[in-house]
Every structure is written in C-alpha cells, then in structure tokens.
Design a protein around this motif. Sequence first.
Motif, PDB file in Angstrom:
ATOM      1  N   ASN A  14       0.871  -1.168   0.000  1.00  0.00           N
ATOM      2  CA  ASN A  14       0.000   0.000   0.000  1.00  0.00           C
ATOM      3  C   ASN A  14       0.912   1.222   0.000  1.00  0.00           C
ATOM      4  OD1 ASN A  14      -1.769   2.079   0.583  1.00  0.00           O
ATOM      5  ND2 ASN A  14      -2.134   1.407   2.679  1.00  0.00           N
ATOM      6  N   PRO A  15       0.929   2.019  -1.069  1.00  0.00           N
ATOM      7  CA  PRO A  15       1.813   3.183  -1.129  1.00  0.00           C
ATOM      8  C   PRO A  15       1.619   4.138   0.050  1.00  0.00           C
ATOM      9  CG  PRO A  15       0.834   2.793  -3.278  1.00  0.00           C
ATOM     10  CD  PRO A  15       0.132   1.889  -2.307  1.00  0.00           C
ATOM     11  N   GLY A  16       0.390   4.289   0.493  1.00  0.00           N
ATOM     12  CA  GLY A  16       0.129   5.166   1.634  1.00  0.00           C
ATOM     13  C   GLY A  16       0.760   4.643   2.919  1.00  0.00           C
ATOM     14  N   GLY A  17       0.790   3.323   3.077  1.00  0.00           N
ATOM     15  CA  GLY A  17       1.423   2.723   4.250  1.00  0.00           C
ATOM     16  C   GLY A  17       2.925   2.923   4.252  1.00  0.00           C
ATOM     17  N   LEU A  18       3.549   2.729   3.079  1.00  0.00           N
ATOM     18  CA  LEU A  18       4.988   2.982   2.974  1.00  0.00           C
ATOM     19  C   LEU A  18       5.289   4.454   3.236  1.00  0.00           C
ATOM     20  CD1 LEU A  18       5.925   0.874  -0.177  1.00  0.00           C
ATOM     21  CD2 LEU A  18       6.549   0.392   2.198  1.00  0.00           C
ATOM     22  N   ALA A  19       4.454   5.328   2.709  1.00  0.00           N
ATOM     23  CA  ALA A  19       4.662   6.770   2.900  1.00  0.00           C
ATOM     24  C   ALA A  19       4.540   7.150   4.368  1.00  0.00           C
ATOM     25  CB  ALA A  19       3.669   7.560   2.055  1.00  0.00           C
ATOM     26  N   PHE A  20       3.607   6.521   5.086  1.00  0.00           N
ATOM     27  CA  PHE A  20       3.448   6.799   6.517  1.00  0.00           C
ATOM     28  C   PHE A  20       4.738   6.506   7.274  1.00  0.00           C
ATOM     29  CE2 PHE A  20       2.717   5.081  10.749  1.00  0.00           C
ATOM     30  CZ  PHE A  20       2.111   6.165  11.368  1.00  0.00           C
ATOM     31  N   TYR A  21       5.314   5.332   7.039  1.00  0.00           N
ATOM     32  CA  TYR A  21       6.540   4.973   7.744  1.00  0.00           C
ATOM     33  C   TYR A  21       7.723   5.813   7.281  1.00  0.00           C
ATOM     34  CZ  TYR A  21       4.089   1.238  10.036  1.00  0.00           C
ATOM     35  OH  TYR A  21       3.205   0.539  10.814  1.00  0.00           O
ATOM     36  N   ASP A  22       7.731   6.199   6.032  1.00  0.00           N
ATOM     37  CA  ASP A  22       8.788   7.069   5.524  1.00  0.00           C
ATOM     38  C   ASP A  22       8.720   8.436   6.223  1.00  0.00           C
ATOM     39  OD1 ASP A  22      10.990   7.110   3.616  1.00  0.00           O
ATOM     40  OD2 ASP A  22       9.860   8.718   2.655  1.00  0.00           O
ATOM     41  N   ARG A  23       7.514   8.984   6.340  1.00  0.00           N
ATOM     42  CA  ARG A  23       7.350  10.271   7.037  1.00  0.00           C
ATOM     43  C   ARG A  23       7.746  10.152   8.506  1.00  0.00           C
ATOM     44  NH1 ARG A  23       2.562  10.129   4.170  1.00  0.00           N
ATOM     45  NH2 ARG A  23       1.402   9.633   6.078  1.00  0.00           N
ATOM     46  N   SER A  24       7.401   9.029   9.122  1.00  0.00           N
ATOM     47  CA  SER A  24       7.776   8.820  10.526  1.00  0.00           C
ATOM     48  C   SER A  24       9.288   8.799  10.688  1.00  0.00           C
ATOM     49  CB  SER A  24       7.185   7.506  11.045  1.00  0.00           C
ATOM     50  OG  SER A  24       5.799   7.556  11.063  1.00  0.00           O
ATOM     51  N   SER A  25       9.973   8.093   9.795  1.00  0.00           N
ATOM     52  CA  SER A  25      11.440   8.031   9.848  1.00  0.00           C
ATOM     53  C   SER A  25      12.041   9.409   9.628  1.00  0.00           C
ATOM     54  CB  SER A  25      11.979   7.076   8.778  1.00  0.00           C
ATOM     55  OG  SER A  25      11.527   5.775   8.999  1.00  0.00           O
ATOM     56  N   ASN A  26      11.551  10.107   8.609  1.00  0.00           N
ATOM     57  CA  ASN A  26      12.074  11.443   8.315  1.00  0.00           C
ATOM     58  C   ASN A  26      11.848  12.394   9.480  1.00  0.00           C
ATOM     59  OD1 ASN A  26      12.952  10.657   5.810  1.00  0.00           O
ATOM     60  ND2 ASN A  26      11.159  11.438   4.732  1.00  0.00           N
ATOM     61  N   SER A  27      10.695  12.313  10.094  1.00  0.00           N
ATOM     62  CA  SER A  27      10.376  13.172  11.229  1.00  0.00           C
ATOM     63  C   SER A  27      11.349  12.930  12.382  1.00  0.00           C
ATOM     64  CB  SER A  27       8.943  12.921  11.688  1.00  0.00           C
ATOM     65  OG  SER A  27       8.639  13.686  12.822  1.00  0.00           O
ATOM     66  N   SER A  28      11.653  11.670  12.632  1.00  0.00           N
ATOM     67  CA  SER A  28      12.605  11.348  13.703  1.00  0.00           C
ATOM     68  C   SER A  28      13.981  11.932  13.418  1.00  0.00           C
ATOM     69  CB  SER A  28      12.715   9.829  13.872  1.00  0.00           C
ATOM     70  OG  SER A  28      11.499   9.297  14.312  1.00  0.00           O
ATOM     71  N   LEU A  29      14.412  11.843  12.165  1.00  0.00           N
ATOM     72  CA  LEU A  29      15.713  12.386  11.792  1.00  0.00           C
ATOM     73  C   LEU A  29      15.721  13.911  11.912  1.00  0.00           C
ATOM     74  CD1 LEU A  29      16.445  10.104   8.723  1.00  0.00           C
ATOM     75  CD2 LEU A  29      17.570  10.019  10.965  1.00  0.00           C
ATOM     76  N   VAL A  30      14.645  14.548  11.474  1.00  0.00           N
ATOM     77  CA  VAL A  30      14.548  16.012  11.562  1.00  0.00           C
ATOM     78  C   VAL A  30      14.596  16.471  13.023  1.00  0.00           C
ATOM     79  CG1 VAL A  30      12.936  17.942  11.226  1.00  0.00           C
ATOM     80  CG2 VAL A  30      13.374  16.356   9.366  1.00  0.00           C
ATOM     81  N   GLN A  31      14.033  15.653  13.906  1.00  0.00           N
ATOM     82  CA  GLN A  31      14.003  16.012  15.325  1.00  0.00           C
ATOM     83  C   GLN A  31      15.299  15.656  16.048  1.00  0.00           C
ATOM     84  OE1 GLN A  31      10.346  14.977  17.375  1.00  0.00           O
ATOM     85  NE2 GLN A  31       9.271  14.992  15.407  1.00  0.00           N
ATOM     86  N   GLY A  32      16.284  15.166  15.295  1.00  0.00           N
ATOM     87  CA  GLY A  32      17.599  14.967  15.893  1.00  0.00           C
ATOM     88  C   GLY A  32      18.034  13.536  16.124  1.00  0.00           C
TER      89      GLY A  32
END
Length: 84
Positions: A14-32
């Motif tokens: 599900n592309p939306g499911g992959l995108a959700f986890y991608d955003r979660s990973s990116n958010s963690s990296l952005v937050q340090g």
Amino acid sequence: MAALVQPGGRGPANPGGLAFYDRSSNSSLVQGASTVWVTLYHWDLPQELEDAGGWPERDTAYRFADYAMLVSSARATGSAPGRR
C-alpha cells in the motif's frame, strides 16, 4: 507485519502505508535522531493471515518474508512515496 503496508498480508504494498513509515522516519531524523531503527513486526498481523491460522501456519512465514523484501526494497531504492 504492518497491516498498514500490506493490509491483506499478501500482494503489492500500500503506497500510503509505505509513505506513513517514511514520514515517521524522516520526522525522527529532523528532530535529531542520529539513527532510525526499523521494526518489521510489532503485533499487527493482517487479519486474513490470523484467520488462516496465524504464526503456526508456515504460509505466514512465507508472507512475512515477502513483506520484509517489499519494505527493504522500497527503503533501499527510495521508492516509498514521499521519499526525498
């Protein structure tokens, strides 16, 4: 297996499911976060696989292997939607 990525436990991601986890990973990296550790299974076996017998059934292990390849391929190639 993340039911969000492969709701029926088989077939394409599900592309939306992959995108959700991608955003979660990116958010963690952005937050340090210096590293993002990924868990492929966190107690969310798709209902169809549970109804077919769950983890005692060998087919569930095969479906998990397919799922793991799907997720790792999407992460390695950057094909997850929204990936930068």
